[in-house]
Design an enzyme around this catalytic site. Sequence first.
Site, PDB file in Angstrom:
ATOM      1  N   GLU A  47      67.717  60.056  37.447  1.00 30.90           N
ATOM      2  CA  GLU A  47      67.941  58.910  36.573  1.00 30.90           C
ATOM      3  C   GLU A  47      68.816  59.314  35.396  1.00 30.90           C
ATOM      4  O   GLU A  47      68.643  60.390  34.815  1.00 30.90           O
ATOM      5  CB  GLU A  47      66.594  58.386  36.072  1.00 30.90           C
ATOM      6  CG  GLU A  47      66.697  57.041  35.400  1.00 30.90           C
ATOM      7  CD  GLU A  47      65.333  56.446  35.114  1.00 30.90           C
ATOM      8  OE1 GLU A  47      64.754  55.843  36.018  1.00 30.90           O
ATOM      9  OE2 GLU A  47      64.865  56.615  33.979  1.00 30.90           O
TER      10      GLU A  47
ATOM     11  N   ASP B 159      55.006  58.659  37.753  1.00 33.89           N
ATOM     12  CA  ASP B 159      56.179  59.538  37.682  1.00 33.89           C
ATOM     13  C   ASP B 159      56.692  59.872  39.078  1.00 33.89           C
ATOM     14  O   ASP B 159      57.894  59.926  39.304  1.00 33.89           O
ATOM     15  CB  ASP B 159      55.844  60.827  36.923  1.00 33.89           C
ATOM     16  CG  ASP B 159      55.410  60.541  35.499  1.00 33.89           C
ATOM     17  OD1 ASP B 159      56.242  60.065  34.720  1.00 33.89           O
ATOM     18  OD2 ASP B 159      54.232  60.770  35.185  1.00 33.89           O
TER      19      ASP B 159
ATOM     20  N   ASP C 190      62.581  62.132  38.283  1.00 35.41           N
ATOM     21  CA  ASP C 190      62.350  61.284  37.109  1.00 35.41           C
ATOM     22  C   ASP C 190      62.064  62.246  35.957  1.00 35.41           C
ATOM     23  O   ASP C 190      60.935  62.723  35.806  1.00 35.41           O
ATOM     24  CB  ASP C 190      61.171  60.350  37.347  1.00 35.41           C
ATOM     25  CG  ASP C 190      60.878  59.477  36.140  1.00 35.41           C
ATOM     26  OD1 ASP C 190      61.828  59.088  35.437  1.00 35.41           O
ATOM     27  OD2 ASP C 190      59.690  59.190  35.893  1.00 35.41           O
TER      28      ASP C 190
END
Length: 166
Positions: free
Chosen positions: A67, A139, A8
């Site tokens: 992502e 996170d 992430d």
Amino acid sequence: MTRILGIDPGSRITGYGIIEHSPRGYSYIASGSIRINADYFPDRLKQIFDGILEIVDLYQPEQMAIEQVFMHKNADSALKLGQARGAAICAVQVTGLPVFEYAARQVKQALVGKGSAEKLQVQHMVKILLNLQGELQIDASDALGISLCHAHYRQTALRLQQRALR
């Protein structure tokens, strides 16, 4: 069994999550975050790059899922996020790992069944799927969610291949 590193990305905090996926299901390996302490932006990118290399060296994942960048209201934030993402991808590419990319909506859809799910819903499902207790940094849970999403898509693709071969 496949070990998957989920990332992430962020220019101040980059989350990571590592799982193993086998026909029996998912196993939690590790998660955490790379906390960036530099103010000079190129130094931040180097810290992300070095941190990802260290994680890859320590946990030996076989694949990486990250992502995709989505457009923020603030173009400067989107550019910085894209650069942080690029630093993470480059670190993994140096090691030869394949990289897979997923939109935030895909991750939410794969885990919660709803592409507009809230972060806390994703975090809840990550904890259920990996049988985790206690606190989990947001996170790190997002990164674990990305790795779980990849495992899900990978498993679906393998099933479709097997059906096509019949």
